[in-house]
Write a protein that holds these residues in place. Structure first.
Motif, mmCIF file in Angstrom:
data_model
loop_
_atom_site.group_PDB
_atom_site.id
_atom_site.type_symbol
_atom_site.label_atom_id
_atom_site.label_comp_id
_atom_site.label_asym_id
_atom_site.label_seq_id
_atom_site.Cartn_x
_atom_site.Cartn_y
_atom_site.Cartn_z
ATOM 1 N N ASP A 1 14.056 10.401 -55.398
ATOM 2 C CA ASP A 1 13.549 10.457 -54.021
ATOM 3 C C ASP A 1 12.100 10.939 -54.052
ATOM 4 O O ASP A 1 11.761 11.827 -54.833
ATOM 5 C CB ASP A 1 14.399 11.428 -53.186
ATOM 6 N N ARG B 1 15.371 0.054 -54.775
ATOM 7 C CA ARG B 1 16.672 0.365 -55.383
ATOM 8 C C ARG B 1 17.354 -0.963 -55.701
ATOM 9 O O ARG B 1 16.905 -2.010 -55.253
ATOM 10 C CB ARG B 1 17.562 1.242 -54.516
ATOM 11 N N ASP C 1 18.390 14.527 -49.857
ATOM 12 C CA ASP C 1 17.417 14.572 -50.955
ATOM 13 C C ASP C 1 17.449 15.928 -51.665
ATOM 14 O O ASP C 1 17.249 16.019 -52.876
ATOM 15 C CB ASP C 1 15.995 14.294 -50.439
#
Ligand code: AMP
Ligand code: MG
Length: 272
Positions: free
Chosen positions: A68, A124, A198
């Motif tokens: 992240d 991703r 996160d």
């Protein structure tokens, strides 16, 4: 000048991320030089994508992975927007929907693979299925450990179809991630990006680094190697990605179709 791509490409089998400095800037002196070169690379990518699209034979797949705040969104915004949207799609892979989860993990990925002439960008990717899935034990080891082989076969299949596969691991330090998460709290315009999740992932930093090391080591065949992009410095990250994309497109060297036209006759028909 040594091409950046050479020093960032993963070769061989063992990868120790501790040995890859996220602040390194191999092949580039400073921010000013990076800005100049980035502009040139973007102009070159523009020309080459035009030819790729016109050729309609091959395609380009760009995979972005990283912790992240590593800069997946930033690379898309600063570099990959150079691609003409007619011929480019960005796919963001999130937690699988019930329908996606009912299929094999590569199902949604194959659906997003680029058509001839196109570019696809994965924010991703199928690698989450050996990253977050592994770190959180979402499926047993016996299941995720077989996926590296499936991934390699899948990418080989894409390669044979004429898809150039470029994979970028945006490598940041834990310290830099802290700065960026703090910035998401401090700067009102960035707050929407902040996610409690996160912070939870951050506590698993070491497990993620190990999972990434295995990905880099096991899924870097010659036709689809990973590139480890030092990403603590955004200007270097953007330059490195742009340069590797240029190099790949130059190597592909797409050609506009050769056309035979009877210009005289056609012009005559357009005489009025
Ligand atoms: P973001 O990229 O910040 O929008 O977050 C997307 C989230 O989806 C991340 O936390 C990913 O780890 C998660 N995700 C993506 N793919 C998968 C997957 N195959 N299985 C589980 N979680 C996933
Ligand atoms: Mg996020």
């Amino acid at each position: 000048m040594k091409r950046i791509a050479d020093s960032l490409k993963v070769r061989g089998r063992a990868v120790r991320l501790a040995k890859w400095d996220p602040r390194a800037t191999p092949g580039c002196k400073d921010k000013e030089e990076a800005a100049e070169r980035l502009a040139k690379n973007l102009a070159r990518i523009d020309t080459l994508q035009y030819r790729l699209y016109g050729e309609t034979r091959r395609s380009l797949l760009i995979v972005l992975q990283g912790m992240d705040t590593a800069g997946k969104d930033g690379v898309i915004r600063n570099v990959l927007t150079v691609f003409n949207p007619q011929g480019c799609r960005v796919w963001s892979f999130k937690v699988p929907t019930p329908n996606e989860a009912a299929h094999s993990f590569l199902w949604r990925i194959q659906m997003a693979a680029p058509a001839r002439g196109d570019v696809a960008i994965f924010n991703r990717s199928h690698y989450e299925d050996v990253l977050v899935v592994r770190v959180h034990g979402l499926v047993p080891r016996s299941v995720w450990s077989r996926r590296y082989k499936s991934i390699n076969m899948f990418e080989a299949h894409l390669h044979e179809h004429g898809t150039r596969v470029l994979k970028f691991f945006l490598h940041i330090s834990r310290k830099e991630q802290r700065e960026r998460l703090l910035a998401r709290l401090d700067e009102p315009l960035k707050r929407w990006k902040f996610s409690d999740a996160d912070l939870a992932e951050r506590t698993r930093w070491g497990s993620y680094q190990r999972a990434f090391e295995e990905v880099l080591a096991r899924c870097s065949p010659k036709h689809a190697p990973w590139y480890v992009i030092p990403s603590d410095r955004k200007w270097y990250r953007d330059l490195a990605v742009s340069e590797i994309v240029v190099d790949a497109l130059e190597q592909m060297n797409p050609q506009l179709p050769k056309v035979k036209l009877d210009l005289k006759r056609l012009r005559a028909r357009l005489a009025r």
